[in-house]
Design a protein around this motif. Structure first.
Motif, mmCIF file in Angstrom:
data_model
loop_
_atom_site.group_PDB
_atom_site.id
_atom_site.type_symbol
_atom_site.label_atom_id
_atom_site.label_comp_id
_atom_site.label_asym_id
_atom_site.label_seq_id
_atom_site.Cartn_x
_atom_site.Cartn_y
_atom_site.Cartn_z
ATOM 1 N N ARG A 96 80.641 -40.245 39.618
ATOM 2 C CA ARG A 96 79.331 -40.443 38.978
ATOM 3 C C ARG A 96 78.202 -39.966 39.880
ATOM 4 N NH1 ARG A 96 82.078 -45.191 37.413
ATOM 5 N NH2 ARG A 96 81.179 -46.351 39.140
ATOM 6 N N LYS A 97 78.368 -40.217 41.186
ATOM 7 C CA LYS A 97 77.342 -39.772 42.120
ATOM 8 C C LYS A 97 77.258 -38.254 42.146
ATOM 9 C CE LYS A 97 75.928 -40.124 46.950
ATOM 10 N NZ LYS A 97 76.285 -40.648 48.294
ATOM 11 N N GLU A 98 78.438 -37.614 42.132
ATOM 12 C CA GLU A 98 78.439 -36.155 42.121
ATOM 13 C C GLU A 98 77.778 -35.623 40.857
ATOM 14 O OE1 GLU A 98 81.644 -32.452 42.499
ATOM 15 O OE2 GLU A 98 82.321 -34.551 42.429
ATOM 16 N N LEU A 133 75.577 -37.254 39.053
ATOM 17 C CA LEU A 133 74.151 -37.548 39.149
ATOM 18 C C LEU A 133 73.451 -36.567 40.084
ATOM 19 C CD1 LEU A 133 71.770 -39.395 38.473
ATOM 20 C CD2 LEU A 133 72.475 -40.882 40.367
ATOM 21 N N GLU A 134 74.133 -36.242 41.206
ATOM 22 C CA GLU A 134 73.529 -35.292 42.128
ATOM 23 C C GLU A 134 73.357 -33.926 41.474
ATOM 24 O OE1 GLU A 134 76.004 -35.286 45.538
ATOM 25 O OE2 GLU A 134 75.132 -37.121 46.402
ATOM 26 N N LYS A 135 74.351 -33.534 40.676
ATOM 27 C CA LYS A 135 74.195 -32.273 39.960
ATOM 28 C C LYS A 135 73.029 -32.330 38.984
ATOM 29 C CE LYS A 135 79.039 -30.811 40.255
ATOM 30 N NZ LYS A 135 80.262 -30.483 39.484
ATOM 31 N N GLU A 136 72.948 -33.468 38.267
ATOM 32 C CA GLU A 136 71.839 -33.615 37.331
ATOM 33 C C GLU A 136 70.501 -33.651 38.068
ATOM 34 O OE1 GLU A 136 72.743 -37.082 35.142
ATOM 35 O OE2 GLU A 136 74.277 -36.127 33.892
ATOM 36 N N ASN A 163 87.299 -47.627 42.131
ATOM 37 C CA ASN A 163 85.854 -47.772 41.946
ATOM 38 C C ASN A 163 85.079 -46.744 42.761
ATOM 39 O OD1 ASN A 163 86.260 -49.937 40.223
ATOM 40 N ND2 ASN A 163 86.145 -51.445 41.869
ATOM 41 N N GLN A 175 82.701 -44.021 41.435
ATOM 42 C CA GLN A 175 81.320 -43.928 41.898
ATOM 43 C C GLN A 175 81.028 -42.553 42.489
ATOM 44 O OE1 GLN A 175 80.685 -47.154 44.620
ATOM 45 N NE2 GLN A 175 81.038 -48.743 43.082
ATOM 46 N N ALA A 176 82.022 -42.019 43.229
ATOM 47 C CA ALA A 176 81.811 -40.689 43.798
ATOM 48 C C ALA A 176 81.667 -39.643 42.700
ATOM 49 C CB ALA A 176 82.976 -40.325 44.726
#
Length: 668
Positions: A413-415, A417-420, A406, A410-411
């Motif tokens: 997805r977070k990465e 999202l951070e790129k986005e 998980n 999450q990391a």
């Protein structure tokens, strides 16, 4: 020092191969030096070389043993198996071996006891035969005991193998034994004419006496009576000459050679009498006492060696009681604890096997799963079938890998999202103006710092259509933070560019933006904004405020005016907007800020406030950059936070033209 710390922190595994290579070099040098020393033949040098080679061989053997033990015991299953063998099996084998050795030794002592009993009993019978009076019954030995009668020191009747002359020494010893009440030793082991040991006793004197002795083979007679085979060393037996006596302090030990086997001719007869050929014989060692010459009384041997042979079955039958009740109780007392001990050991063995196999399988699964996780596979799970601590550990491992999976997801997805968000941040920055129109007439300095990747603050400078040189400057603050606020900000920018491009006036622009915000379904969303319409040539600025913080007007001489225009935010309950028109002089500076700067708090939670904003602006010069930098510096000193709590935006505009004023209208 840096080099020393680097060497001290080096990986021990990296140093290990170098250490081994150095050790092999040292051993090779020692072997190369020791080999010529051994081959030289020089006594001292050769001995030193041999000692060195032996030390090297022992060191290599110990090293190989350690390496082998490490490899053997690396696996938990092997370690448990070896531990169980050392703790649970090897002690039982050693105890069984000790029991067998002890039983063998005790059996030998018991055989010696059987020999001694029959020897003493036969000695007493020989004495009784010598002292027998006419008419008394024959002794138990019967024909095995021969007698001879002496008169005047000569044999006159009896067994012809008896010595022709009376043995006075034997009569003296026999009388002494009888006088002692049969409580003393029986020193009557004598050698007959053939040199074979036998028992003899003499009663009377040289004038009239009787001699009694065992006429046959003494060992055979004792064997028949004891039920075991007894070998008595003769006077001419070579083994008898090897008997040695060792005295230490008050203790004396007689060291006798062991008889390797019974004489073949009598052993076969003994086996035939037993009706079997036993697989092995128990051997007992004892001494028959001193051996004397029957005729002269001369001592031939100090201690006569006696070897007793018997199969285990004969010893067991001799040990058993003649009472069946006692035998039954004895077997019960022996068998029941033995059976219980066997059951306990069998149960312990089964538990140990199950434990070893279970733990080995569990550890192997954990090791494989850990290797998979180390390789990046976080989907691996261990099948849990145990309900003990190992099962709980497996559950914990599965939960850990689940959490890791998980967290990795999450990391990722977070990465993403951070790129986005980073892309969105770049897009938002691109929405802010880069070039300022009419750069020769005005000087603009800006500051924009969102509290998140995407902020809700917005500022822009847009040229207005028409013949006159006019600019529309807006600063706005969308409620909220993040992506939603950034999207609303982009929507406002698009709408504002359309409205300004259409030549709308200030009130019409704000009313249109208010309607746009109210038309959205987002509840509780509002926007504070200040719209300034600047006539660059005339120096006139129309300021229209919609719930935004005041505008600060910096004029010559360090005077700062706070232009407060009470009004309602866009999208709020009311639609009343504050309005004021001012005329700028050359080098006047207008400053607009968002509430993120004014409401910045210190460590105690106190806000920077309007008064400190005025104070910071009074200390600035006449440059837009100076006004911006001085205010931002004051806010940072008041609230030294790495990340602002709210979006912070500032726009400073300095008017550089000499304004062209319209002629004053004549009074009416």
């Amino acid at each position: 020092m840096a080099g020393i710390e680097k060497r001290a922190g080096a990986d021990p595994k990296a140093r290990l191969p170098r250490t081994r290579r150095r050790l092999w070099v040292v051993l090779a040098v020692l072997v190369a030096v020791s080999a010529p020393a051994v081959a030289s033949g020089v006594p001292g040098l050769r001995g030193l070389g041999i000692l060195t080679l032996v030390a090297i061989a022992l060191s290599l053997a110990a090293w190989l043993l350690v390496i082998g033990a490490r490899r053997l015991l690396w696996s938990v299953g092997r370690r448990l198996t070896v531990s169980y063998l050392l703790i649970g099996v090897l002690p039982l084998v050693m105890v069984a071996a000790q029991v067998l050795v002890g039983a063998y030794l005790l059996s030998g002592f018991f055989l010696g006891h059987l020999f001694r009993d029959q020897f003493d009993l036969l000695s007493a019978e020989v004495v009784a035969a010598a002292a027998q009076k006419p008419g008394e019954p024959e002794p138990a030995a019967g024909a095995a005991i021969a007698r001879a009668t002496y008169r005047g020191g000569k044999r006159v009747a009896g067994d012809p193998t008896a010595p022709p002359d009376w043995p006075p020494w034997l009569a003296l010893e026999t009388n002494r034994f009888l006088a002692s009440g049969a409580g003393g030793a029986l020193p009557f082991l004598v050698a007959n004419a053939a040199g074979a040991p036998t028992l003899a006793a003499a009663f009377g004197d040289a004038e009239q006496g009787t001699l009694a002795f065992v006429s046959g083979d003494l060992g055979l007679l004792l064997s028949e009576r004891a039920g075991v085979w007894i070998e008595i060393a003769g006077a001419r037996d070579p083994d008898q000459r090897n008997v040695a006596t060792v005295t230490i302090g008050s203790n004396e030990w007689v060291l006798k050679p062991l008889q390797r086997s019974a004489r073949p001719e009598v052993a076969d007869a003994f086996y035939q009498r037993l009706g079997e050929n036993p697989p092995f014989l128990v051997i007992g060692i004892d001494t028959a006492g001193q051996l004397y010459d029957l005729a002269s009384g001369e001592r031939i041997a100090e201690d006569v060696s006696t070897t007793v042979f018997a199969p285990p079955g004969s010893i067991a039958s001799s040990l058993l009681s003649s009472s069946s009740e006692i035998d039954t109780l004895g077997w019960i007392a022996f068998v029941v604890p033995g059976f219980l001990l066997f059951d306990v050991y069998a149960i312990a063995t089964a538990m140990a096997i199950v434990l070893i196999l279970g733990l080995s399988r569990a550890v192997n699964r954990l090791s494989s799963a850990t290797a998979a996780v180390q390789g990046g596979d976080f989907t691996v799970r261990i099948p849990v079938k145990r309900r003990d601590q190992v099962g709980a550990l497996q559950h914990s491992f599965n939960a850990m890998t689940d959490n890791l999976e998980n967290l990795v997801g999450q990391a990722a997805r977070k990465e993403l999202l951070e790129k986005e968000l980073q892309i969105a941040h770049q897009v938002q920055k691109s929405l802010l103006p880069e070039a300022v129109p009419h750069g020769g007439a005005i000087e603009v300095a800006t500051f924009f710092e969102p509290s998140a990747a995407i902020g809700g603050d917005y500022y822009d400078l847009l040229p207005m259509p028409g013949e006159r040189s006019r600019l529309a400057l807006i600063i706005a603050d969308v409620s909220g933070h993040g992506v939603a606020a950034g999207l609303r900000m982009a929507m406002l920018k698009a709408a504002l560019e359309i409205l300004v491009g259409e030549g709308k006036e200030g009130d019409a622009i704000l009313h249109a933006l208010d309607g746009l915000i109210r038309g959205r379904q987002d509840s509780g969303v509002f926007v504070t904004a200040t719209l300034a319409l600047l006539d660059v040539d005339a120096g006139e600025v129309e300021i229209i405020n919609a719930g935004h913080p005041p505008t600060y007007w910096l004029r010559g001489g360090g005077e700062v005016e706070e232009i407060m225009l009470p009004s309602c935010p866009l999208g709020a309950l009311g639609r009343s907007y504050g309005r004021r028109t001012i005329e700028l002089a050359k080098d006047d500076v207008l400053v607009w800020v968002s509430d993120g700067l004014i409401e910045a708090t210190d460590h105690d939670g106190d806000a920077f406030g309007y008064e400190r904003t005025l104070g910071a602006l009074r200390e600035t010069g006449s440059s837009a950059d100076q006004a911006r930098d001085r205010l931002i510096e004051a806010v940072r000193a008041w609230s030294p936070r790495p990340i602002a709590e709210d979006d912070q935006t500032l726009v400073a505009l300095r008017y550089l033209n000499d304004p062209i004023r319209a002629a004053a209208e004549p009074a009416a």
